[in-house]
Scaffold this active site. Sequence first.
Site, PDB file in Angstrom:
ATOM      1  CE  LYS A 283      -3.962   0.467   0.191  1.00 58.15           C
ATOM      2  NZ  LYS A 283      -5.017   0.267   1.182  1.00 58.15           N
ATOM      3  CD  GLU A 290      -7.364   8.585   2.280  1.00 57.48           C
ATOM      4  OE1 GLU A 290      -8.286   7.775   2.384  1.00 57.48           O
ATOM      5  OE2 GLU A 290      -6.173   8.281   2.514  1.00 57.48           O
TER       6      GLU A 290
END
Length: 460
Positions: A283, A290
């Site tokens: 990841k 965000e």
Amino acid sequence: MEKMWAGRFLKASDKLADDFNSSIHFDSRMYRQDITGSMAHAAMLAAQGILTQEDCDEITAGLEGILNDLDSGALAIDGQAEDIHMFVEAELTKRIGDTGKRLHTARSRNDQVAVDLRMYLRDEAGQITALLRGLIAAVLKQAKENTDAILPGYTHLQRAQPVTFAHHLLAYAMMLMRDVSRIEDAVARMNVCPLGSCALAGTTYETDRALTAQKLGFDSYCLNSIDGVSDRDFCVELLAALSVVMMHLSRFSEEVILWSSWEFKFVELDDAYTTGSSIMPQKKNPDMAELVRGKTGRVYGDLMGTLTMLKGLPLAYNKDMQEDKESIFDAVDTVKMCLGVFTPMIGTMTSIKPNMRAAAQKGFINATDLADYLVKKGMPFRTAYKIVGQLVAHCIATGQVLETLPLEEYRSRSELFGEDLYDEISLETCVAKRVSAGGTGPDSVAAQIKAVETFLGASE
Ligand code: ARG
């Protein structure tokens, strides 16, 4: 510690009530403004013969000492004080004795807090517009490096028409330039001095409000003393402008998040502005974008809280208004923090032009151009639109694209189609031929870049 107003009271206030009432733990950040405001007030009182020059000099020196000691950390804020205004006055009196007690002549905490907050926020607003200009510069740099990158422009998040990445990014530059102007606009109305309004009705002393306003860098002073102490429009306006900033950053964040997903992969974020996962080794998460998107909610909340706090308040000052500060401080802190990380994240982002191009080659985003091709050969637009729609349906059914569909197939739908259609619907042509002002064509993009450069140049 004995209360300033102990004379009128028969007993001391409750400890919990004191804590509840106190604002020192959040308004102490305005100590500089409070002290500067007091210095200007003392100088005005002396100029008007309300204070002797000697007393004024003593007060000014005392205040200077407090400012220096707070700056250096030699003096700590007393958490037991009710607010910053009381703290500074008490400390002054501790240092210079009875003369310190003369400072609060022809003044109230009501006009004092209003002047402090306006001065504090105009500085913060200046820092925020500088940060916004930094972000505009980062967007501009990316735009200049991506004038040749063609990607699909979207509506409804469906591929719509080809645009350059430069053109898409410059849309954000336009939004951010409006943000700067909105904040500057709010500051123009904020920069009016309430000092001298006193508690609410003005004062019996012959004060010179123009002098304090000028000493403190205000453009003018407010004409109505009741308005001077009741008005918090400047907080609401700044909060509204900051909410719009966050709305813009949140939309930009959302796109960065989409673009950096494997589904799009139009951009790669720099490692420094992403995070990994505690369990999934592959990841690379766009946490900064965000968080910026997420923090938008708190700034909207700050605006809503302030509007609601002010709703229905009778004139003039009410203690409810002490609640203005935590909201507006949270909003300015949040926006500054977000811009601090958002700008380098954008500046260091890498565009992946081949992926943009590959996406642009799917989705029939040149269909409008194909219809325009027929229109330029004399067909009414609605007829052309229908024919192209049928061609797209045919391509979808047979797994083809408009670029390679054989000419016979085209001609079976309209005689107006010729060999030149292929050139007309190439992505380059689609972009290059968008010649209308403000469109994605190269002249318009160059003009936009010039406009943003002029905007940034003018602010240096
Ligand atoms: N701490 C107060 C505030 O932030 C200062 C003004 C207090 N005035 C008063 N009349 N109690 O609003």
